[in-house]
Design a protein around this motif. Structure first.
Motif, PDB file in Angstrom:
ATOM      1  N   TRP A 136       0.822  -1.208   0.000  1.00 24.61           N
ATOM      2  CA  TRP A 136       0.000   0.000   0.000  1.00 24.61           C
ATOM      3  C   TRP A 136       0.865   1.271   0.000  1.00 24.61           C
ATOM      4  O   TRP A 136       0.552   2.239  -0.683  1.00 24.61           O
ATOM      5  CB  TRP A 136      -0.925  -0.004   1.216  1.00 24.61           C
ATOM      6  CG  TRP A 136      -2.116  -0.904   1.050  1.00 24.61           C
ATOM      7  CD1 TRP A 136      -2.657  -1.322  -0.135  1.00 24.61           C
ATOM      8  CD2 TRP A 136      -2.900  -1.487   2.079  1.00 24.61           C
ATOM      9  NE1 TRP A 136      -3.744  -2.140   0.100  1.00 24.61           N
ATOM     10  CE2 TRP A 136      -3.919  -2.255   1.444  1.00 24.61           C
ATOM     11  CE3 TRP A 136      -2.864  -1.452   3.463  1.00 24.61           C
ATOM     12  CZ2 TRP A 136      -4.879  -2.965   2.173  1.00 24.61           C
ATOM     13  CZ3 TRP A 136      -3.823  -2.159   4.185  1.00 24.61           C
ATOM     14  CH2 TRP A 136      -4.821  -2.904   3.543  1.00 24.61           C
ATOM     15  N   PHE A 166     -10.605   2.494  -1.227  1.00 23.08           N
ATOM     16  CA  PHE A 166      -9.414   2.047  -1.947  1.00 23.08           C
ATOM     17  C   PHE A 166      -9.517   2.361  -3.430  1.00 23.08           C
ATOM     18  O   PHE A 166      -8.556   2.824  -4.051  1.00 23.08           O
ATOM     19  CB  PHE A 166      -9.220   0.545  -1.736  1.00 23.08           C
ATOM     20  CG  PHE A 166      -8.216  -0.064  -2.677  1.00 23.08           C
ATOM     21  CD1 PHE A 166      -6.859   0.076  -2.457  1.00 23.08           C
ATOM     22  CD2 PHE A 166      -8.636  -0.775  -3.802  1.00 23.08           C
ATOM     23  CE1 PHE A 166      -5.930  -0.482  -3.338  1.00 23.08           C
ATOM     24  CE2 PHE A 166      -7.728  -1.331  -4.678  1.00 23.08           C
ATOM     25  CZ  PHE A 166      -6.370  -1.184  -4.443  1.00 23.08           C
ATOM     26  N   SER A 202      -5.520  -6.146  -2.859  1.00 27.17           N
ATOM     27  CA  SER A 202      -6.365  -5.372  -1.943  1.00 27.17           C
ATOM     28  C   SER A 202      -7.810  -5.859  -1.977  1.00 27.17           C
ATOM     29  O   SER A 202      -8.453  -6.012  -0.930  1.00 27.17           O
ATOM     30  CB  SER A 202      -6.304  -3.881  -2.306  1.00 27.17           C
ATOM     31  OG  SER A 202      -4.991  -3.386  -2.194  1.00 27.17           O
TER      32      SER A 202
END
Length: 663
Positions: A39, A375, A429
């Protein structure tokens, strides 16, 4: 090696076991660190892309000279010219202030060219009707001598529209000039109206002899775009009028209907009827297919004159025999598995009880969706700016003695590699969010199953499980999701190679890559199944991913028939549930919308389609919790059975009855 050793040792209860362990520790910490590193690196790459890229290159149209319409990006400042008017089939066009609106649909004596408007005798529009950016000067004010300019000989010989269409300048839609047409705007692009195109066609080629297939395709494409545009206008109008029904019924009604469905499964007789009817229907369809195929084979054999070859008749005959064999094997299989099917139905009923006891668990997927949306916002910004970090290249196309230049956008190797990494971040993710949700679901249901006092379990249990899962088992979710992400990346790369093989028209390469794609698809399905059961082990015992996966694998191996039965029954229950929720919600919505706003709508089917789509999504969310709950109940029951004697087991209700009858 003995058979018991082949399938692993049975589970043993930890000291003072009283449900999912409260003595937990951080699992798979390394994968947690790798997830955060991914990330952070993605964010760093995104910041670099935002600083060095420009999202406008992706959103706004690019003209033939490499200028981005509506921006100051490129050789010329096009801030006042946000729209693109197409000049040729190569997507080459010029930036204009407004998409032209012509009362007479077309002016065949006015050409839109790379250097501006070119008009001959008979034209009726002026420069204000089509305001084109000035391409005759460079950014420093100097004259641009490279801009292609129309002359009578190049673009309009003899002042004749038919000769103009086949001239070097127009070149049947492949030159640097095209006629002024009435348009409408779609995403800052000016699209020709099909009525205008039809009128122009009648003028420049009244005999319909000179139009190429590309021109016809272009006209058909414009007509399809126009029809699609009208459909979307009417659809958006209907959606706006019925917006409250869509939001209320689309999102609220499926949850209510879902809980009603869960309650129905607890009613005595409903679930057995559903399951056994589906089994008999499956067997009946196979035998019916066998009879039909055999009957057709007999008809073909006795036909005079023969209409089918002996080979085709034999294929149908042997196919009929094969279906009879499959049907017979299924009858034996279901007879052999009847006890396991009863156990599976017991798991379904207990899952219904658990969900009814913890209704808040149904809303956790909403929290997952919000996390994924956050996200995706960041990822989309990063990816869009990264995609804009390309380089301009010039393509040349011959139009007689003239070379038509069109600027295109290409990516460097660095940007391509960054794009692959962003795709990996997306896969990991997304799978991580799903994996963490599965651990939460499993822990909630496991706590309910192993509670002696079921009244102590409620929606507060859901909050406790969310906190515990996120604090202790983030690494386990990251580990399992990393495996799936890697497999997905391999499949994506194979898909890329498949596209290259299609371009090369290599049959051998396409066949090999297709086989590889199928193998990795099966591998992905298998790993998802193992991961799901590993997460259940982690939720119950707090073990790491590898330990949980090993224990889950051997547990499945020891109970293969039970797992097969539960997979069949749960699959049917989940599918029927999704269809039931979607159908009932859509049906109720039809009567509500038709009664209150039906007369104001262009068509009721647009809003109903959106409600059905939302209902299907909500039903999928609801039934995914149900599916995970059924798998968790099964593992809890097997663990309960292996760790305790029948009088000490936690099993209740249908499962306790099954133990008493068959255990």
């Amino acid at each position: 090696m003995s058979r018991d050793e082949d399938v692993g040792e049975k589970l043993t209860a930890p000291p003072d076991f009283d449900g999912p362990t409260s003595r937990r520790h951080f699992t798979d910490v390394l994968c947690t660190i790798l997830l955060w590193a991914m990330w952070i690196s993605m964010t760093g790459l995104g910041i670099y892309a935002v600083q060095n890229g420009d999202y406008r290159l992706i959103l706004y149209p690019l003209d033939y000279d490499g200028n981005v319409c509506g921006t100051n990006y490129g050789p010329l400042n096009m801030t006042e010219y946000p729209y693109l008017y197409y000049v040729n089939d190569y997507s080459g066009g010029v930036c204009v202030k407004e998409c032209p609106k012509l009362e007479d649909l077309t002016d065949p004596y006015t050409l839109v060219t790379y250097s501006g408007l070119y008009q001959v005798d008979g034209s009726y529009i002026n420069d204000e009707d089509i305001a084109i950016a000035d391409y005759s000067v460079n950014a420093d004010g100097s004259v641009n001598n490279d801009t292609l300019t129309c002359t009578d000989a190049l673009c309009y010989p003899n002042n004749d529209p038919e000769s103009s269409y086949n001239s070097y300048g127009v070149n049947a839609g492949k030159g640097f000039a095209y006629y002024a047409l009435d348009t409408y705007e779609v995403m800052w692009r000016c699209v020709f109206r099909d009525e205008a195109t039809d009128k122009l066609n009648a003028i420049v080629d009244p005999n319909k002899d000179n139009f190429t297939s590309d021109t016809i395709d272009m006209a058909t494409q414009n007509e399809n775009i126009k029809q699609g545009y009208d459909i979307w206008v009417n659809l958006f109008s209907d959606l706006w009028i019925s917006r409250y029904f869509i939001l209320g019924l689309g999102f609220g009604a499926p949850l209510v209907v879902g809980f009603c469905y869960a309650f129905m499964l607890r009613v005595p007789g409903v679930l057995p009827v559903m399951v056994w009817c589906s089994i008999f229907a499956t067997i009946g369809i196979i035998f019916a297919g066998a009879w039909y195929t055999g009957d057709k084979a007999n008809q073909w054999k006795t036909a005079d004159p023969p209409t089918y070859t002996d080979k085709e008749i034999n294929v149908a005959t042997y196919g009929s025999y094969a279906l009879y064999v499959v049907g017979g094997l299924l009858v034996l299989l279901f007879l052999f598995m009847r006890k396991r099917i009863q156990l599976a139905m017991g798991c379904v009923k207990e899952t219904s009880k658990a969900i009814m006891k913890m209704p808040l668990i149904i809303l956790f997927p909403v929290l997952q969706a919000l996390g994924f949306m956050v996200f995706m916002i960041a990822w989309t910004v990063y990816a869009t700016n990264l995609a804009s970090m390309g380089e301009f290249s010039t393509n040349q196309f011959a139009a007689g003695p003239i070379q038509i230049s069109v600027r295109t956008f290409e990516f460097s190797d660095f940007v391509k590699k960054c794009g692959w990494y962003m795709l990996f971040c997306f896969f990991w993710s997304g799978q991580f969010i799903l994996a963490l949700g599965e651990i939460v679901f499993a822990m909630c249901v496991a706590k309910w199953y192993f509670a002696r006092d079921k009244s102590s379990i409620g929606s507060t249990t859901v909050f406790a499980c969310i906190t515990t899962s996120m604090w202790y088992h983030t690494g386990t979710a990251a580990f399992g999701s990393l495996i799936i992400a890697i497999i997905k990346m391999i499949r994506a790369f194979i898909a890329y190679l498949q596209r290259k093989a299609d371009e090369m028209d290599s049959s051998i390469a396409k066949a090999i890559l297709c086989c590889c794609q199928c193998c990795f698809y099966c591998l992905e399905k298998c790993m998802k199944f193992i991961n799901k059961n590993a997460y259940i082990q982690t939720a119950i015992f707090g073990s790491s991913f590898c330990t949980s996966a090993k224990e889950a694998f051997f547990l499945i191996l020891r109970n293969a028939a039970r797992v097969g039965a539960i997979t069949y029954v749960s699959g049917g229950v989940v599918f029927v549930g999704k269809v039931f929720i979607t159908t009932l919600t859509t049906g109720l919505s039809y009567f509500a919308i038709d009664h209150y706003v039906g007369d104001d709508l262009y068509s009721i089917f647009g809003p109903l389609f959106f409600i059905a789509a939302i209902s299907w999504f909500i039903a999928g969310m609801f039934m995914s919790v149900y599916d995970m709950g059924i798998a968790t109940i099964l593992q809890c029951f097997v663990a309960d059975e292996e760790m305790f004697s029948s009088d000490q087991m936690y099993a209740e209700g249908s499962l306790k009855t099954w133990v008493n009858n068959h255990g």
